[in-house]
Design a protein around this motif. Structure first.
Motif, PDB file in Angstrom:
ATOM      1  N   THR A   1     -35.792  -0.481 -32.540  1.00 36.57           N
ATOM      2  CA  THR A   1     -35.129  -1.303 -31.519  1.00 36.57           C
ATOM      3  C   THR A   1     -34.377  -0.431 -30.521  1.00 36.57           C
ATOM      4  OG1 THR A   1     -34.874  -3.112 -33.121  1.00 36.57           O
ATOM      5  CG2 THR A   1     -33.474  -3.185 -31.161  1.00 36.57           C
ATOM      6  N   LEU A   2     -33.868   0.691 -30.991  1.00 34.08           N
ATOM      7  CA  LEU A   2     -33.094   1.597 -30.139  1.00 34.08           C
ATOM      8  C   LEU A   2     -33.986   2.491 -29.286  1.00 34.08           C
ATOM      9  CD1 LEU A   2     -30.497   2.843 -32.821  1.00 34.08           C
ATOM     10  CD2 LEU A   2     -30.361   0.792 -31.400  1.00 34.08           C
ATOM     11  N   GLN A   3     -35.223   2.669 -29.709  1.00 34.25           N
ATOM     12  CA  GLN A   3     -36.108   3.668 -29.086  1.00 34.25           C
ATOM     13  C   GLN A   3     -36.348   3.448 -27.592  1.00 34.25           C
ATOM     14  OE1 GLN A   3     -39.932   4.033 -30.990  1.00 34.25           O
ATOM     15  NE2 GLN A   3     -40.188   6.148 -30.313  1.00 34.25           N
ATOM     16  N   PRO A   4     -36.614   2.217 -27.103  1.00 34.22           N
ATOM     17  CA  PRO A   4     -36.870   2.053 -25.666  1.00 34.22           C
ATOM     18  C   PRO A   4     -35.708   2.504 -24.782  1.00 34.22           C
ATOM     19  CG  PRO A   4     -37.604   0.123 -26.877  1.00 34.22           C
ATOM     20  CD  PRO A   4     -36.850   0.965 -27.848  1.00 34.22           C
ATOM     21  N   VAL A   5     -34.493   2.272 -25.217  1.00 31.81           N
ATOM     22  CA  VAL A   5     -33.335   2.722 -24.431  1.00 31.81           C
ATOM     23  C   VAL A   5     -33.233   4.239 -24.477  1.00 31.81           C
ATOM     24  CG1 VAL A   5     -30.845   2.520 -24.095  1.00 31.81           C
ATOM     25  CG2 VAL A   5     -32.141   0.568 -24.979  1.00 31.81           C
ATOM     26  N   ALA A   6     -33.454   4.824 -25.637  1.00 28.15           N
ATOM     27  CA  ALA A   6     -33.375   6.280 -25.767  1.00 28.15           C
ATOM     28  C   ALA A   6     -34.395   6.967 -24.872  1.00 28.15           C
ATOM     29  CB  ALA A   6     -33.585   6.684 -27.227  1.00 28.15           C
ATOM     30  N   LYS A   7     -35.567   6.349 -24.708  1.00 22.86           N
ATOM     31  CA  LYS A   7     -36.621   6.950 -23.878  1.00 22.86           C
ATOM     32  C   LYS A   7     -36.222   7.075 -22.414  1.00 22.86           C
ATOM     33  CE  LYS A   7     -40.914   6.031 -26.401  1.00 22.86           C
ATOM     34  NZ  LYS A   7     -42.177   5.254 -26.405  1.00 22.86           N
ATOM     35  N   GLU A   8     -35.258   6.284 -21.987  1.00 21.43           N
ATOM     36  CA  GLU A   8     -34.788   6.371 -20.603  1.00 21.43           C
ATOM     37  C   GLU A   8     -34.061   7.686 -20.340  1.00 21.43           C
ATOM     38  OE1 GLU A   8     -32.485   2.985 -19.458  1.00 21.43           O
ATOM     39  OE2 GLU A   8     -33.787   1.567 -20.533  1.00 21.43           O
ATOM     40  N   PHE A   9     -33.629   8.350 -21.408  1.00 21.64           N
ATOM     41  CA  PHE A   9     -32.794   9.538 -21.242  1.00 21.64           C
ATOM     42  C   PHE A   9     -33.440  10.821 -21.759  1.00 21.64           C
ATOM     43  CE2 PHE A   9     -30.022   5.886 -21.223  1.00 21.64           C
ATOM     44  CZ  PHE A   9     -29.151   6.159 -20.180  1.00 21.64           C
ATOM     45  N   THR A  10     -34.323  10.706 -22.721  1.00 24.31           N
ATOM     46  CA  THR A  10     -34.959  11.913 -23.258  1.00 24.31           C
ATOM     47  C   THR A  10     -36.281  11.558 -23.919  1.00 24.31           C
ATOM     48  OG1 THR A  10     -34.707  13.753 -24.816  1.00 24.31           O
ATOM     49  CG2 THR A  10     -33.706  11.669 -25.453  1.00 24.31           C
ATOM     50  N   GLU A  11     -37.192  12.529 -23.896  1.00 26.33           N
ATOM     51  CA  GLU A  11     -38.458  12.372 -24.598  1.00 26.33           C
ATOM     52  C   GLU A  11     -38.376  12.941 -26.013  1.00 26.33           C
ATOM     53  OE1 GLU A  11     -41.273  10.790 -23.682  1.00 26.33           O
ATOM     54  OE2 GLU A  11     -40.135  10.089 -21.935  1.00 26.33           O
ATOM     55  N   ASP A  12     -37.299  13.699 -26.271  1.00 20.11           N
ATOM     56  CA  ASP A  12     -37.147  14.348 -27.581  1.00 20.11           C
ATOM     57  C   ASP A  12     -36.460  13.367 -28.541  1.00 20.11           C
ATOM     58  OD1 ASP A  12     -36.915  16.057 -29.705  1.00 20.11           O
ATOM     59  OD2 ASP A  12     -36.268  17.764 -28.489  1.00 20.11           O
ATOM     60  N   ILE A  13     -37.261  12.472 -29.085  1.00 16.22           N
ATOM     61  CA  ILE A  13     -36.746  11.409 -29.953  1.00 16.22           C
ATOM     62  C   ILE A  13     -37.448  11.497 -31.311  1.00 16.22           C
ATOM     63  CG2 ILE A  13     -36.500   8.910 -30.273  1.00 16.22           C
ATOM     64  CD1 ILE A  13     -36.750   8.630 -27.226  1.00 16.22           C
ATOM     65  N   LYS A  14     -36.656  11.368 -32.350  1.00 19.61           N
ATOM     66  CA  LYS A  14     -37.237  11.337 -33.697  1.00 19.61           C
ATOM     67  C   LYS A  14     -36.644  10.138 -34.429  1.00 19.61           C
ATOM     68  CE  LYS A  14     -38.911  14.691 -37.012  1.00 19.61           C
ATOM     69  NZ  LYS A  14     -40.271  14.606 -36.481  1.00 19.61           N
ATOM     70  N   ILE A  15     -37.485   9.417 -35.143  1.00 15.36           N
ATOM     71  CA  ILE A  15     -37.013   8.300 -35.963  1.00 15.36           C
ATOM     72  C   ILE A  15     -37.014   8.730 -37.424  1.00 15.36           C
ATOM     73  CG2 ILE A  15     -37.568   5.991 -36.809  1.00 15.36           C
ATOM     74  CD1 ILE A  15     -38.601   5.282 -34.070  1.00 15.36           C
ATOM     75  N   ILE A  16     -35.812   8.753 -38.006  1.00 18.12           N
ATOM     76  CA  ILE A  16     -35.656   9.082 -39.432  1.00 18.12           C
ATOM     77  C   ILE A  16     -34.757   7.999 -40.015  1.00 18.12           C
ATOM     78  CG2 ILE A  16     -34.930  10.801 -41.120  1.00 18.12           C
ATOM     79  CD1 ILE A  16     -35.341  12.949 -39.021  1.00 18.12           C
ATOM     80  N   PRO A  17     -35.325   6.962 -40.616  1.00 17.65           N
ATOM     81  CA  PRO A  17     -34.544   5.791 -41.027  1.00 17.65           C
ATOM     82  C   PRO A  17     -33.406   6.087 -41.998  1.00 17.65           C
ATOM     83  CG  PRO A  17     -36.879   5.286 -41.040  1.00 17.65           C
ATOM     84  CD  PRO A  17     -36.769   6.762 -40.839  1.00 17.65           C
ATOM     85  N   ASN A  18     -33.588   7.023 -42.893  1.00 20.57           N
ATOM     86  CA  ASN A  18     -32.559   7.357 -43.878  1.00 20.57           C
ATOM     87  C   ASN A  18     -31.513   8.276 -43.259  1.00 20.57           C
ATOM     88  OD1 ASN A  18     -31.600   9.471 -46.090  1.00 20.57           O
ATOM     89  ND2 ASN A  18     -32.021   7.528 -47.131  1.00 20.57           N
ATOM     90  N   VAL A  19     -30.242   7.890 -43.312  1.00 16.25           N
ATOM     91  CA  VAL A  19     -29.178   8.666 -42.652  1.00 16.25           C
ATOM     92  C   VAL A  19     -29.077  10.065 -43.230  1.00 16.25           C
ATOM     93  CG1 VAL A  19     -26.686   8.824 -42.247  1.00 16.25           C
ATOM     94  CG2 VAL A  19     -27.847   6.621 -41.987  1.00 16.25           C
ATOM     95  N   GLU A  20     -29.134  10.184 -44.542  1.00 15.52           N
ATOM     96  CA  GLU A  20     -29.033  11.509 -45.171  1.00 15.52           C
ATOM     97  C   GLU A  20     -30.153  12.427 -44.680  1.00 15.52           C
ATOM     98  OE1 GLU A  20     -28.909  13.617 -49.599  1.00 15.52           O
ATOM     99  OE2 GLU A  20     -28.938  11.436 -49.410  1.00 15.52           O
ATOM    100  N   ASP A  21     -31.370  11.912 -44.627  1.00 16.56           N
ATOM    101  CA  ASP A  21     -32.485  12.722 -44.148  1.00 16.56           C
ATOM    102  C   ASP A  21     -32.321  13.077 -42.675  1.00 16.56           C
ATOM    103  OD1 ASP A  21     -33.617  12.541 -46.655  1.00 16.56           O
ATOM    104  OD2 ASP A  21     -34.986  10.908 -46.127  1.00 16.56           O
ATOM    105  N   ALA A  22     -31.807  12.125 -41.883  1.00 15.83           N
ATOM    106  CA  ALA A  22     -31.602  12.365 -40.451  1.00 15.83           C
ATOM    107  C   ALA A  22     -30.582  13.465 -40.216  1.00 15.83           C
ATOM    108  CB  ALA A  22     -31.158  11.071 -39.770  1.00 15.83           C
ATOM    109  N   VAL A  23     -29.505  13.421 -40.966  1.00 17.40           N
ATOM    110  CA  VAL A  23     -28.446  14.432 -40.817  1.00 17.40           C
ATOM    111  C   VAL A  23     -28.962  15.800 -41.245  1.00 17.40           C
ATOM    112  CG1 VAL A  23     -26.196  15.162 -41.701  1.00 17.40           C
ATOM    113  CG2 VAL A  23     -26.549  12.780 -41.028  1.00 17.40           C
ATOM    114  N   LYS A  24     -29.651  15.859 -42.365  1.00 13.09           N
ATOM    115  CA  LYS A  24     -30.175  17.137 -42.844  1.00 13.09           C
ATOM    116  C   LYS A  24     -31.168  17.733 -41.852  1.00 13.09           C
ATOM    117  CE  LYS A  24     -29.472  16.492 -47.810  1.00 13.09           C
ATOM    118  NZ  LYS A  24     -30.098  16.329 -49.142  1.00 13.09           N
ATOM    119  N   TYR A  25     -32.017  16.886 -41.287  1.00  9.18           N
ATOM    120  CA  TYR A  25     -32.985  17.382 -40.299  1.00  9.18           C
ATOM    121  C   TYR A  25     -32.255  17.929 -39.070  1.00  9.18           C
ATOM    122  CZ  TYR A  25     -36.785  17.505 -36.908  1.00  9.18           C
ATOM    123  OH  TYR A  25     -37.689  17.910 -35.962  1.00  9.18           O
TER     124      TYR A  25
END
Length: 430
Positions: free
Chosen positions: A372-396
């Motif tokens: 749901t957040l991705q379309p807005v994020a695309k307005e500002f950067t192409e470097d987008i990654k979706i990592i649903p788990n917060v712990e995995d997102a932070v570690k990455y």
């Protein structure tokens, strides 16, 4: 030790099974609970704090200052980031697991009438019970949501503080600033002075009307007291009767100076016969104050910043901070937002300063899917990654960051709480 741990886990499991919200349910149940406990809220002096943003920062600063002045101080806030105990602190330390169990059992045995209490009512009763049991001199109490029907609104404080007002929790508080101000202003008590940081005319008019009906003196930031930021990083407070120079807050962010003004105005009023707070205690308490999850730096290399930024105003403040203070770094934003928040406006406040974004989702039913957040994020950067788990997102984010890069974890206090758990084992340079 194992027995206490098991009892503690059982208590929290039972509490988390309770209804989460209850602003429309009234105060009858919490009053019955407290009556069964012997009305512990009457056994200590209190400061009651409501508002949209800054409640926790103001509350923690006041608790820090009162403790520096020699008082035994309770601090009741919400939500917690990692552990429930954070909600109930005495002298700046969360209560122990054993204390949580003791308070839970006391509330359980006190009775509550016809309606089962909500989670927040139960936690509030536990906090008040524990403050009385530990004989605190002062309790600094933050509302959960709103004010008028908030479970904490059974105290008769020495002073009330309403930090500011913006649109939030509309399904509970109302669709207009005036309606929300009416709910927040519900903490104003007869004859009890109230300090506010609100600036909107329609909000102030609501507060003035309530204060007049209740013969409560009203003190306004920017009118009755103000601050001036100095080039040295300090600020000067211009109060009702005092001017205090070379003041400094231990919390980052330009907006924290405004919060400090509310804190000092509160101290100035308390010093009129309600407490004895020396100026040095104010300086020490402000500088020593820390409020986890709000512009909290947990690493210098890479620079890792945690900030709940859980509504639009908070996101705007964080966006300004990222631009002003970290504009020379490559910033990765790790963000997750709840479904009752204006996520588009929040992202548009946060993303301009960031080069990369990792979209995630905290473990709570109200969290928005990252997609749901991705379309807005695309307005500002192409470097987008979706990592649903917060712990995995932070570690990455940490594992792929350079030593001079910055990582900002934001969008929800639930995201920050999960992030704090995830980074415990990292050997950061601070």
């Amino acid at each position: 030790m194992t027995a206490i741990k098991n009892s503690y886990n059982n208590c929290l499991e039972a509490m988390f099974g309770l209804r989460r919200f209850g602003i429309i349910l009234g105060l009858e149940t919490i009053r019955k609970m407290l009556e069964g406990l012997g009305n512990p809220q009457e056994h200590f002096k209190s400061i009651h704090i409501a508002g949209t943003n800054g409640k926790g920062s103001v509350a923690s600063a006041l608790a820090s200052i009162l403790h520096a002045a020699g008082y035994k101080v309770g601090l009741y806030t919400s939500p917690h980031l990692v552990k429930f105990n954070e909600r109930i602190c005495v002298n700046n330390h969360p209560i122990s697991d054993e204390d949580v169990v003791t308070a839970y059992e006391a509330v359980k045995n006190a009775g509550y009438g016809d309606r089962e209490p909500t989670f927040f009512e139960y936690a509030t009763a536990m906090g008040f019970y524990e403050f009385a049991r530990q004989n605190v001199d002062w309790a600094v109490i933050e509302t959960g949501m709103g004010g008028r029907m908030d479970a904490t609104n059974v105290v008769k404080p020495a002073i009330s503080v309403i930090t500011n007002i913006s649109l939030e929790h509309r399904s509970y508080l109302g669709d207009s600033l005036a309606q929300i101000a009416g709910e927040k202003g519900g903490i104003i008590k007869h004859g009890v002075p109230v300090v506010t940081g609100a600036r909107q005319k329609n909000v102030i008019s609501v507060f003035e009307e309530i204060a007049e009906k209740k013969s409560a003196p009203l003190y306004r930031f920017g009118d009755d007291f103000r601050v001036r930021r100095d080039k040295s990083g300090t600020f000067t407070y211009f109060g009702f009767e005092n001017t205090w120079r070379a003041m400094r807050t231990g919390l980052w962010g330009n907006h924290q100076v405004d919060n400090a003004a509310l804190v000092l105005a509160t101290c100035e009023i308390l010093n009129k016969g309600k407490a004895d707070i020396p100026l040095q205690s104010m300086k020490d308490g402000l500088e020593q104050n820390r409020w986890p999850g709000r512009l909290e730096v947990v690493s210098a290399s890479p620079f890792v910043l945690l900030d709940g930024a859980h509504n639009l105003v908070a996101a705007q403040n964080l966006g300004n901070f990222l631009s002003d203070e970290l504009g020379n770094r490559n910033i990765t934003l790790v963000v997750g937002i709840l479904d009752d928040k204006p996520y588009e406006a929040m992202l548009k406040s946060l993303l301009p300063a960031c080069q990369k974004v990792i979209l995630t989702r905290p473990v709570i039913g109200r969290a928005l899917p990252p997609e749901t957040l991705q379309p807005v994020a695309k307005e500002f950067t192409e470097d987008i990654k979706i990592i649903p788990n917060v712990e995995d997102a932070v570690k990455y984010a940490i594992d792929t960051a350079g030593p001079d890069d910055a990582i900002c974890i934001a969008g929800s206090l639930y995201v920050v709480g999960e992030a704090k758990t995830a980074i415990k084992n990292y050997d950061f340079q601070t």
